[in-house]
Design a protein around this motif. Structure first.
Motif, mmCIF file in Angstrom:
data_model
loop_
_atom_site.group_PDB
_atom_site.id
_atom_site.type_symbol
_atom_site.label_atom_id
_atom_site.label_comp_id
_atom_site.label_asym_id
_atom_site.label_seq_id
_atom_site.Cartn_x
_atom_site.Cartn_y
_atom_site.Cartn_z
ATOM 1 N N LEU A 80 43.407 -2.496 43.678
ATOM 2 C CA LEU A 80 44.658 -2.849 44.342
ATOM 3 C C LEU A 80 45.735 -3.309 43.356
ATOM 4 N N ALA A 81 45.345 -4.102 42.358
ATOM 5 C CA ALA A 81 46.336 -4.704 41.460
ATOM 6 C C ALA A 81 46.662 -3.843 40.249
ATOM 7 N N VAL A 82 45.692 -3.063 39.761
ATOM 8 C CA VAL A 82 45.909 -2.281 38.542
ATOM 9 C C VAL A 82 46.119 -0.804 38.842
ATOM 10 N N PHE A 83 45.265 -0.236 39.685
ATOM 11 C CA PHE A 83 45.351 1.195 39.949
ATOM 12 C C PHE A 83 46.399 1.550 41.000
ATOM 13 N N ALA A 94 31.452 -8.604 34.841
ATOM 14 C CA ALA A 94 31.329 -7.613 33.773
ATOM 15 C C ALA A 94 31.043 -6.227 34.347
ATOM 16 N N PHE A 95 30.156 -6.152 35.333
ATOM 17 C CA PHE A 95 29.871 -4.863 35.951
ATOM 18 C C PHE A 95 31.075 -4.355 36.746
ATOM 19 N N GLY A 96 31.848 -5.273 37.348
ATOM 20 C CA GLY A 96 33.065 -4.855 38.037
ATOM 21 C C GLY A 96 34.068 -4.254 37.072
ATOM 22 N N LEU A 97 34.222 -4.869 35.910
ATOM 23 C CA LEU A 97 35.095 -4.321 34.875
ATOM 24 C C LEU A 97 34.581 -2.963 34.410
ATOM 25 N N ASN A 98 33.271 -2.853 34.232
ATOM 26 C CA ASN A 98 32.686 -1.581 33.806
ATOM 27 C C ASN A 98 32.943 -0.478 34.835
ATOM 28 N N SER A 99 32.842 -0.832 36.119
ATOM 29 C CA SER A 99 33.121 0.153 37.174
ATOM 30 C C SER A 99 34.567 0.626 37.112
ATOM 31 N N SER A 100 35.480 -0.283 36.834
ATOM 32 C CA SER A 100 36.893 0.083 36.738
ATOM 33 C C SER A 100 37.133 1.021 35.561
ATOM 34 N N GLY A 117 46.328 6.231 48.035
ATOM 35 C CA GLY A 117 47.164 6.237 46.842
ATOM 36 C C GLY A 117 46.436 5.655 45.650
ATOM 37 N N GLY A 118 47.187 5.421 44.615
ATOM 38 C CA GLY A 118 46.612 4.853 43.405
ATOM 39 C C GLY A 118 45.915 5.897 42.559
ATOM 40 N N ASP A 119 46.040 5.773 41.242
ATOM 41 C CA ASP A 119 45.408 6.717 40.327
ATOM 42 C C ASP A 119 45.186 6.033 38.983
ATOM 43 N N PRO A 120 43.929 5.811 38.593
ATOM 44 C CA PRO A 120 43.665 5.188 37.291
ATOM 45 C C PRO A 120 44.262 5.968 36.127
ATOM 46 N N GLY A 121 44.442 7.287 36.321
ATOM 47 C CA GLY A 121 44.964 8.123 35.251
ATOM 48 C C GLY A 121 46.428 7.906 34.953
ATOM 49 N N THR A 122 47.161 7.252 35.851
ATOM 50 C CA THR A 122 48.593 7.026 35.644
ATOM 51 C C THR A 122 48.916 5.590 35.241
ATOM 52 N N VAL A 123 47.892 4.770 35.059
ATOM 53 C CA VAL A 123 48.110 3.365 34.703
ATOM 54 C C VAL A 123 48.535 3.261 33.240
ATOM 55 N N PRO A 124 49.635 2.574 32.947
ATOM 56 C CA PRO A 124 50.078 2.428 31.549
ATOM 57 C C PRO A 124 49.051 1.669 30.716
ATOM 58 N N GLY A 125 49.047 1.944 29.429
ATOM 59 C CA GLY A 125 48.106 1.291 28.532
ATOM 60 C C GLY A 125 48.245 -0.220 28.509
ATOM 61 N N ALA A 126 49.495 -0.711 28.616
ATOM 62 C CA ALA A 126 49.714 -2.158 28.601
ATOM 63 C C ALA A 126 49.086 -2.823 29.821
#
Length: 314
Positions: free
Chosen positions: A241-244, A171-177, A123-132
């Motif tokens: 897990l927490a955002v996507f 920082a690289f983890g954030l970039n990967s996300s 499951g999970g989809d970065p494309g459906t995560v709200p902007g907030a």
């Protein structure tokens, strides 16, 4: 499976890049940390340029891996970068892996297999995560990175490298996300240059690169590499897990995954104490000796003889 294979190759390229870039950056005096002069010096060094090529190759494969797989599945594979770093360092500095090194690599490999196999996110989809939600995740991650950088700037030598290594990994983890967000947007038909995550990567990527150079310049690989190796996938998995909204398996699988994570941690700590990572302070070691291009002696390279004078050539 394709994503895991690509991430393994990316980890090997990243390890090679770290050793080559540390080889070049170790000659820089501490006074040049976080300065433009540091980058101007490094760009003239062959080892650093080769490291950049390896890093770019790893970045491309990393991005493709994230695009074809779930981030919480493939990012933990990055911890294998530390054993690859040891292998590269052993070649670079002409040393052999000891029994403890091989034991640690075995623990880390078994733990990684357990962690990835038992986590098996769905499951999970970065494309459906709200902007907030994106904004909150970025703000929290960025705040942690800034705090680590501040701590690093207030510390000295090994502690500075450790703090900056963890900050670089985050920082690289954030970039990967963010790259996962780009892949999700493109897969649903959006243009590469019409999604905001592309421009966020254009900002976070260079910042991550700059932090990496300063972490490598601030101390030995034994200080910076473990934090970078563990924090990068940890931040990415947290995002998955927490955002996507990716879901990991529970029950016995979760318990086995925790055991695997512990084994990875133990193996990483053992590898972090390897003399191969400390050997990057050996003067004139390795095939790249003499290509540094700087006149200042590397920090930690000089050994003072009994007379108090330096040996010729140091």
């Amino acid at each position: 499976m394709l994503g895991i294979v690509l991430m393994l190759v990316a980890a090997a390229l990243n390890a090679t890049a770290s050793v080559l870039q540390r080889r070049a950056a170790r000659d820089e005096p501490e006074s040049r940390s976080f300065s433009a002069q540091l980058m101007l010096d490094l760009i003239r060094r062959p080892a650093w340029l080769l490291g950049i090529l390896a890093m770019l190759g790893g970045f491309v494969l990393h991005a493709v891996s994230i695009s074809v797989s779930r981030i919480a599945l493939v990012q933990p594979v990055l911890v294998i970068e530390l054993p690859f770093t040891l292998l590269a360092a052993s070649w670079m500095f002409g040393l052999r892996l000891g029994r403890r090194d091989w034991t640690a690599i075995g623990l880390q490999s078994v733990g990684l297999g357990m962690l990835v196999g038992c986590l098996a996110p769905s499951g999970g989809d970065p494309g459906t995560v709200p902007g907030a939600t994106w904004a909150l995740g970025i703000a929290l991650t960025a705040a942690g990175i800034v705090a680590l950088v501040v701590l690093g700037l207030r510390a000295r030598q090994g502690r500075r490298a450790a703090f900056l290594g963890v900050a670089t990994g985050a920082a690289f983890g954030l970039n990967s996300s963010l790259i996962a967000g780009v892949g999700a947007a493109v897969s649903r038909g959006d243009g590469l240059f019409t999604t905001w995550q592309t421009y966020a990567v254009a900002v976070v990527g260079p910042v991550s690169f700059f932090l990496l150079q300063n972490a490598l310049e601030s101390g030995t690989l034994v200080a910076s590499q473990p934090g970078f190796t563990l924090t990068n996938p940890a931040v990415s998995v947290a995002w998955g897990l927490a955002v996507f909204g990716e879901q990991a398996r529970g029950g016995g699988f979760l318990a086995a995954g925790v055991i695997g994570a512990v084994l990875v941690g133990v193996g990483t700590l053992l590898l972090a104490r390897s003399p191969l990572l400390e050997s990057d302070t050996s003067s004139g070691a390795g095939p790249d000796a003499g290509t540094g291009g700087g006149s200042a002696p590397p920090r930690g390279d000089v050994r003072e003889p009994a007379t108090g004078s330096r040996r010729p050539g140091e």
